[in-house]
Write an enzyme that holds these catalytic residues in place. Sequence first.
Site, PDB file in Angstrom:
ATOM      1  N   LYS A 275      16.167  87.200  15.330  1.00 58.75           N
ATOM      2  CA  LYS A 275      16.603  86.905  13.970  1.00 58.75           C
ATOM      3  C   LYS A 275      17.539  85.699  14.000  1.00 58.75           C
ATOM      4  O   LYS A 275      18.349  85.581  14.918  1.00 58.75           O
ATOM      5  CB  LYS A 275      17.382  88.097  13.397  1.00 58.75           C
ATOM      6  CG  LYS A 275      16.551  89.290  13.013  1.00 58.75           C
ATOM      7  CD  LYS A 275      17.439  90.391  12.427  1.00 58.75           C
ATOM      8  CE  LYS A 275      16.658  91.691  12.242  1.00 58.75           C
ATOM      9  NZ  LYS A 275      15.613  91.602  11.210  1.00 58.75           N
ATOM     10  N   ARG A 349       8.966 100.542  13.092  1.00 58.77           N
ATOM     11  CA  ARG A 349       7.710 101.300  13.009  1.00 58.77           C
ATOM     12  C   ARG A 349       7.243 101.765  14.391  1.00 58.77           C
ATOM     13  O   ARG A 349       6.536 102.757  14.511  1.00 58.77           O
ATOM     14  CB  ARG A 349       6.654 100.457  12.287  1.00 58.77           C
ATOM     15  CG  ARG A 349       6.278  99.193  12.992  1.00 58.77           C
ATOM     16  CD  ARG A 349       5.576  98.193  12.073  1.00 58.77           C
ATOM     17  NE  ARG A 349       6.505  97.550  11.142  1.00 58.77           N
ATOM     18  CZ  ARG A 349       6.135  96.697  10.185  1.00 58.77           C
ATOM     19  NH1 ARG A 349       4.864  96.401  10.016  1.00 58.77           N
ATOM     20  NH2 ARG A 349       7.035  96.169   9.394  1.00 58.77           N
TER      21      ARG A 349
HETATM   22  N1  BES Z   1      15.688  96.246  10.286  1.00 57.36           N
HETATM   23  C1  BES Z   1      14.814  95.257   9.770  1.00 57.36           C
HETATM   24  C2  BES Z   1      14.668  95.342   8.250  1.00 57.36           C
HETATM   25  C3  BES Z   1      15.917  95.044   7.452  1.00 57.36           C
HETATM   26  C4  BES Z   1      16.215  93.770   7.048  1.00 57.36           C
HETATM   27  C5  BES Z   1      16.764  96.085   7.069  1.00 57.36           C
HETATM   28  C6  BES Z   1      17.351  93.524   6.300  1.00 57.36           C
HETATM   29  C7  BES Z   1      17.900  95.839   6.314  1.00 57.36           C
HETATM   30  C8  BES Z   1      18.192  94.556   5.935  1.00 57.36           C
HETATM   31  C9  BES Z   1      13.437  95.423  10.410  1.00 57.36           C
HETATM   32  O1  BES Z   1      13.432  95.844  11.729  1.00 57.36           O
HETATM   33  C10 BES Z   1      12.769  94.103  10.385  1.00 57.36           C
HETATM   34  O2  BES Z   1      13.245  93.205  11.009  1.00 57.36           O
HETATM   35  N2  BES Z   1      11.672  94.034   9.652  1.00 57.36           N
HETATM   36  C11 BES Z   1      10.905  92.828   9.521  1.00 57.36           C
HETATM   37  C12 BES Z   1       9.450  93.183   9.724  1.00 57.36           C
HETATM   38  C13 BES Z   1       8.546  91.985   9.848  1.00 57.36           C
HETATM   39  C14 BES Z   1       8.833  91.237  11.110  1.00 57.36           C
HETATM   40  C15 BES Z   1       7.114  92.473   9.837  1.00 57.36           C
HETATM   41  C16 BES Z   1      11.141  92.278   8.125  1.00 57.36           C
HETATM   42  O3  BES Z   1      11.233  93.073   7.186  1.00 57.36           O
HETATM   43  O4  BES Z   1      11.275  91.072   7.982  1.00 57.36           O
HETATM   44 MN    MN Z   2      13.657  94.283  13.107  1.00 57.87          MN
END
Ligand code: BES
Ligand code: MN
Length: 509
Positions: A275, A349
Amino acid sequence: MTTVSISTAPAAALRTDAVVIGVAKGPKGLALAPGAEDVALAYDGDLVELLRALGMTGAEGEALRLPAPASAKAGFVLAVGLGDAVDDGPYDAEALRRAAGVAARALSGIDTAAVALPALSVDAVEALTLGSVLGAYAFSAYRASADRTAPVGELLVLTAPEGRTAAVAAVTRAEVIGQELNRARDLVNMPGNDLYPESFSAMVQSVGQTYGLQVEVLDETALADGSFGGIVGVGQGSASPPRLVRIAHTHPEARTHLAFVGKGITYDSGGISLKPVGFNEIMKRDMSGAAAVFAAVVAAARLGLPVNVTGWLALAENMPSGSAVRPGDVLRMYGGRTVEVLNTDAEGRLVLADALVRASEDTPDAIVDVATLTAAMKMALGHRIFGVMSNDDAFRDCVLDAARRAGEEAWPMPLPAQLLTGLASQVADIANSGERMGGGLAAGLFLQEFVPTGLPWAHLDIAGPAFNEGSPYGYTPRGGTGSAVRTLIALAQDAADRPPHAADAGGQR
Ligand code: BES
Ligand code: MN
Ligand code: ZN
């Protein structure tokens, strides 16, 4: 810790630091809410005029301190807004919880206060107690003691003498729910250097022991031996190895078995699909689902609910390193299915898939997972509402109804089968990411692949409401909110009261 008890004494006669009264928006402007009569008398009937002159309208969120009238024994009066006035009948439980929460926040640093808000029923007493306990929450473990303002000490909810036993029970119930929800908030707020899979699981073991729950922990060796490819894969890049925790409340009179599964990523860096700055600062929140499940199971035990509830906490830290899972790697999940990891940031997931398959082996009557799963759901529903997806419309409605009664905002989201094609993999059974649009729904569809057909399942994506990045409001503080805890407890309570949606299933199951 804030304690709550009830009293039938008249507000003006109590020797407390403060008395809380309610004001509301009536048809003719500001109006006093029931409970405030006694205090109003002590102001010689000028109280409404005084509050108007000071700018109060009765709107939700308002709080104003006034010097106590000369004849009263209290130190000061705190007026809080309840929103729209209610003519006949009770105030809405959520309006009471919020007003009590605003009052408790405004009373931090105060020792004792009387709450003279409309406590006209046992339900109202319960709502006022819960709002108070939640509003009084403060996370100060990491501050020098000199910087701390203590939560309000002792609250006396003033209520009518009818049904004292029931009112006392309601206070105890609300205190248990409030304390457990606050425990979930503490866990969410705890930084990743102190809360990691091993320390989290140790805490579950010790709390479980205190309340007589059965706790089993699979460590990294047991997870590898048991072929939990998702949890092992996500956890393998971290110096803190993963855990799968099972915490079970059982009751001899239980007719129903619920399984709750929580995403417990103690820190989500994104892994090799790292990230960027601006997106990684509060990723300690990524274990909010596991915290909610933990709190709800402990609450079910402390409340002695006649239902079996098994909580599953899928704990891992998602980090980039030489041992981390790579984009393109294929994981063999618990149960044998394979997943191509196209984006290591879609890790929730992966740990949930293992936990869902394992949880299903115990043949629960229904299964609910809770996760800060997708940024897409936060985009779609904002900061206060979680999305509910399900393989069973009747069960989804049960979850939405439980949330509404518990005072949580939830909204149904679809699982459109065609989006599953976006998760097609060239090499494995399924990929963990693909088409960006509808990302929250695709994540739900991915999870559904790991739930046996016929087993009612709901997925709660709490990415938005799990963490309050803005100012406090009502009984919601900054930081960890305890999202989904009350919904899960309400579901357990419903299952204790009747078998899973017996009322509306029409003999389908
Ligand atoms: N934990 C994050 C989702 C999240 C983002 C929760 C901001 C709370 C605040 C999750 O693991 C994630 O990074 N999801 C990605 C999935 C994508 C790479 C398919 C997302 O939502 O961007
Ligand atoms: Mn994530
Ligand atoms: Zn995550």
